[in-house]
Design an enzyme around this catalytic site. Structure first.
Site, PDB file in Angstrom:
ATOM      1  N   TYR A   1      -2.319  -0.680  10.623  1.00 54.79           N
ATOM      2  CA  TYR A   1      -2.377  -1.070   9.208  1.00 54.79           C
ATOM      3  C   TYR A   1      -1.066  -0.700   8.515  1.00 54.79           C
ATOM      4  CZ  TYR A   1      -3.916  -1.218   4.317  1.00 54.79           C
ATOM      5  OH  TYR A   1      -4.020  -1.492   2.972  1.00 54.79           O
TER       6      TYR A   1
ATOM      7  N   SER B   1       0.872  -1.175   0.000  1.00 51.68           N
ATOM      8  CA  SER B   1       0.000   0.000   0.000  1.00 51.68           C
ATOM      9  C   SER B   1       0.907   1.222   0.000  1.00 51.68           C
ATOM     10  CB  SER B   1      -0.840  -0.016   1.286  1.00 51.68           C
ATOM     11  OG  SER B   1      -1.466   1.229   1.484  1.00 51.68           O
TER      12      SER B   1
HETATM   13  P1  NDP Z   1     -11.581  -5.832  -0.387  1.00 52.71           P
HETATM   14  O1  NDP Z   1     -12.168  -5.722   0.977  1.00 52.71           O
HETATM   15  O2  NDP Z   1     -12.471  -5.652  -1.546  1.00 52.71           O
HETATM   16  O3  NDP Z   1     -10.819  -7.203  -0.532  1.00 52.71           O
HETATM   17  C1  NDP Z   1     -10.154  -7.824   0.523  1.00 52.71           C
HETATM   18  C2  NDP Z   1     -10.006  -9.271   0.161  1.00 52.71           C
HETATM   19  O4  NDP Z   1      -9.272  -9.945   1.196  1.00 52.71           O
HETATM   20  C3  NDP Z   1     -11.346  -9.976   0.040  1.00 52.71           C
HETATM   21  O5  NDP Z   1     -11.334 -10.772  -1.111  1.00 52.71           O
HETATM   22  C4  NDP Z   1     -11.416 -10.827   1.289  1.00 52.71           C
HETATM   23  O6  NDP Z   1     -12.131 -12.017   0.989  1.00 52.71           O
HETATM   24  C5  NDP Z   1      -9.946 -11.142   1.492  1.00 52.71           C
HETATM   25  N1  NDP Z   1      -9.672 -11.575   2.865  1.00 52.71           N
HETATM   26  C6  NDP Z   1      -9.817 -10.879   4.000  1.00 52.71           C
HETATM   27  N2  NDP Z   1      -9.497 -11.658   5.058  1.00 52.71           N
HETATM   28  C7  NDP Z   1      -9.145 -12.861   4.564  1.00 52.71           C
HETATM   29  C8  NDP Z   1      -8.724 -14.096   5.124  1.00 52.71           C
HETATM   30  N3  NDP Z   1      -8.595 -14.233   6.453  1.00 52.71           N
HETATM   31  N4  NDP Z   1      -8.444 -15.114   4.316  1.00 52.71           N
HETATM   32  C9  NDP Z   1      -8.584 -15.004   2.985  1.00 52.71           C
HETATM   33  N5  NDP Z   1      -8.979 -13.875   2.375  1.00 52.71           N
HETATM   34  C10 NDP Z   1      -9.266 -12.817   3.164  1.00 52.71           C
HETATM   35  O7  NDP Z   1     -10.399  -4.759  -0.407  1.00 52.71           O
HETATM   36  P2  NDP Z   1      -9.237  -4.480  -1.460  1.00 52.71           P
HETATM   37  O8  NDP Z   1      -9.452  -5.182  -2.705  1.00 52.71           O
HETATM   38  O9  NDP Z   1      -9.067  -3.018  -1.461  1.00 52.71           O
HETATM   39  O10 NDP Z   1      -7.986  -5.092  -0.685  1.00 52.71           O
HETATM   40  C11 NDP Z   1      -7.046  -5.946  -1.291  1.00 52.71           C
HETATM   41  C12 NDP Z   1      -5.660  -5.582  -0.795  1.00 52.71           C
HETATM   42  O11 NDP Z   1      -5.336  -4.280  -1.262  1.00 52.71           O
HETATM   43  C13 NDP Z   1      -5.486  -5.535   0.702  1.00 52.71           C
HETATM   44  O12 NDP Z   1      -4.261  -6.140   1.043  1.00 52.71           O
HETATM   45  C14 NDP Z   1      -5.431  -4.059   1.022  1.00 52.71           C
HETATM   46  O13 NDP Z   1      -4.694  -3.798   2.181  1.00 52.71           O
HETATM   47  C15 NDP Z   1      -4.745  -3.535  -0.216  1.00 52.71           C
HETATM   48  N6  NDP Z   1      -4.918  -2.114  -0.496  1.00 52.71           N
HETATM   49  C16 NDP Z   1      -6.149  -1.583  -0.720  1.00 52.71           C
HETATM   50  C17 NDP Z   1      -6.299  -0.228  -0.936  1.00 52.71           C
HETATM   51  C18 NDP Z   1      -7.637   0.407  -1.133  1.00 52.71           C
HETATM   52  O14 NDP Z   1      -7.734   1.632  -1.072  1.00 52.71           O
HETATM   53  N7  NDP Z   1      -8.703  -0.342  -1.367  1.00 52.71           N
HETATM   54  C19 NDP Z   1      -5.128   0.655  -0.984  1.00 52.71           C
HETATM   55  C20 NDP Z   1      -3.881  -0.015  -0.770  1.00 52.71           C
HETATM   56  C21 NDP Z   1      -3.798  -1.341  -0.540  1.00 52.71           C
HETATM   57  P3  NDP Z   1     -13.107 -12.797   1.995  1.00 52.71           P
HETATM   58  O15 NDP Z   1     -13.729 -11.789   2.896  1.00 52.71           O
HETATM   59  O16 NDP Z   1     -14.055 -13.463   1.056  1.00 52.71           O
HETATM   60  O17 NDP Z   1     -12.231 -13.753   2.694  1.00 52.71           O
END
Ligand code: NDP
Length: 404
Positions: free
Chosen positions: A312, A299
């Protein structure tokens, strides 16, 4: 005969029919809001015919751009297969253009104002006017090819990620879903991992409908054994894992003085332990084969600390430190490590925050046009399609109006 494309300033109007029908039904059901209004469902954002040609070429169609006059000559002299009686041939359909040599027949001077549509759609629909981008056009091409409406180009082997196996965590939504779609369109077999099975199946169905390959593997990344079992299953069912995208993540805004230790633990467990579990399950195979690409979703908060995101940011600094050190350790073993560092992206990430005061105080994602998940998906596609000797170490990708 060589296949030719006319060079001219024509832009093509394309509007997905499912979007049109959904709009009509939604507006009819929200009559009070929609009444007395005129909606232009025609897409104001067209694709230039040049760009469309480039996408067809990327997809393997052998096309040569020629001046309009030359194109008319070729069409006029082409042989056509015998068609059923009464059915007009392509040549006949184009005769008005080729006989008159009048390319202005293609021009569309009409303009359509989408202001009313956009305003009303925003209040009653959960989606915006679809972007006519290369992903959508490739989806059309693949579907038409599969239905034998378009001839399938002889270039399957040219797809940059053909037969590569990609494990993507956090693929049930947001960035992970977008990355899966991009990699699948580039020919990879994508293995979709997350906890919410239903959402994973929706993502899989979309990819399969577009002609790609995807399989679902339910996985909680914080569970060591589950990760090992899933990695083994993927290897048995799809083959060795070539691309590993550690993307699952949680982000909770918290005022540090509110001591929200459960939220903190959850972030550490998924964002940090999730990655070490992943490496333990997948890295040995890559080391053995001396090949692989690991993408870690960090990030911009992995480059600097943000107020309200102390823990975070800490987890993303962990991702950065781990990736840097890992890169040095595996660089001679044919393995590449890329950190992707997005700023604000339009996903579900923010919706999980429990400390609403902290979110109100620090969240700036409404302040400008933030990134779409597809923007990050394309950046990842760039990293994984570089030649073997190229290591894209980091990609910092920010909303233009909000640089770090
Ligand atoms: P979302 O909330 O849309 O996606 C998060 C994903 O992580 C989901 O698919 C969720 O799936 C999965 N997840 C969460 N916990 C678990 C777990 N214990 N096991 C397996 N899967 C898990 O958010 P983003 O797409 O934005 O996030 C994706 C990545 O991008 C993250 O690492 C986030 O920190 C990073 N990021 C996002 C930014 C933003 O502004 N959105 C900016 C910078 C980085 P499920 O709940 O089905 O398990």
């Amino acid at each position: 005969m060589a296949k030719v494309w006319p060079t001219m300033t024509w832009s093509v109007e394309m509007t997905p029919v499912d979007f049109i029908s959904k709009s009509i039904v939604t507006f009819s059901q929200n009559f009070k809001i929609a009444k007395h209004k005129i909606f232009h469902l025609i897409n104001a954002n067209r694709k230039s015919s040049e760009k469309l040609c480039d996408i067809l070429i990327e997809e393997g169609y052998e096309l040569t751009k020629v001046p309009f006059e030359e194109w008319c000559d070729k069409v006029a002299s082409m042989d056509e297969p015998q068609l059923r009686e009464g059915q007009p041939s392509v040549k006949q359909m184009l005769r008005a253009v080729t006989d008159s040599r009048d390319s202005s027949l293609f021009f569309n001077d009409a303009t359509f104002d989408q202001t009313v549509f956009t305003e009303v759609a925003r209040s009653v629909m959960d989606e915006e006017y679809p972007k006519i981008d290369s992903l959508l056009i490739k989806t059309y091409i693949r579907n038409l090819s599969r239905r034998r409406i378009l001839v399938i180009p002889q270039r399957e082997a040219k797809l940059p990620l053909q037969s590569k196996v990609a494990l993507i965590t956090g693929a049930s939504s947001g960035i992970g879903k977008a990355v899966a779609e991009q990699l699948a369109m580039a020919g990879a077999k994508v293995c979709l991992c997350a906890r919410r099975g239903e959402r994973l199946f929706e993502v899989r169905d979309g990819i399969v409908r577009s002609g790609g390959f995807a399989k679902v593997y339910k996985l909680d990344v914080s569970n060591r054994q589950q990760f090992i079992d899933v990695a083994k299953k993927i290897q048995d069912e799809c083959g060795q894992i070539d691309i590993l995208m550690n993307n699952a993540g949680l982000m909770y805004y918290t005022h540090i003085h509110n001591i929200m230790q459960d939220d903190w633990d959850r972030m550490v467990n998924v964002n940090c332990i999730g990655i070490t579990n992943s490496l333990a399950a997948v890295l040995p195979g890559m080391l053995e084969r001396k090949n692989g690409h690991i993408i870690n979703t960090s990030s911009d908060a992995g480059r600097r600390g943000f107020a309200g995101l102390a823990v975070y940011s800490g987890t993303k600094f962990f991702v950065e430190g781990l990736s840097q050190a890992l890169r040095h350790e595996v660089k001679d073993k044919g393995i590449r490590v890329t950190c992707i560092q997005p700023g604000d992206v339009k996903t579900e990430l923010l919706t999980h925050t429990n400390d609403h005061d902290a979110k109100a105080a620090y969240d700036g994602s409404e302040s400008c046009r933030i990134l779409d998940p597809e923007d990050v998906g394309k950046a990842v596609l760039y990293a994984v399609t570089q030649p073997e000797h190229v290591g894209v170490n980091e990609i910092l990708i920010e909303p233009r109006e909000n640089p770090i």
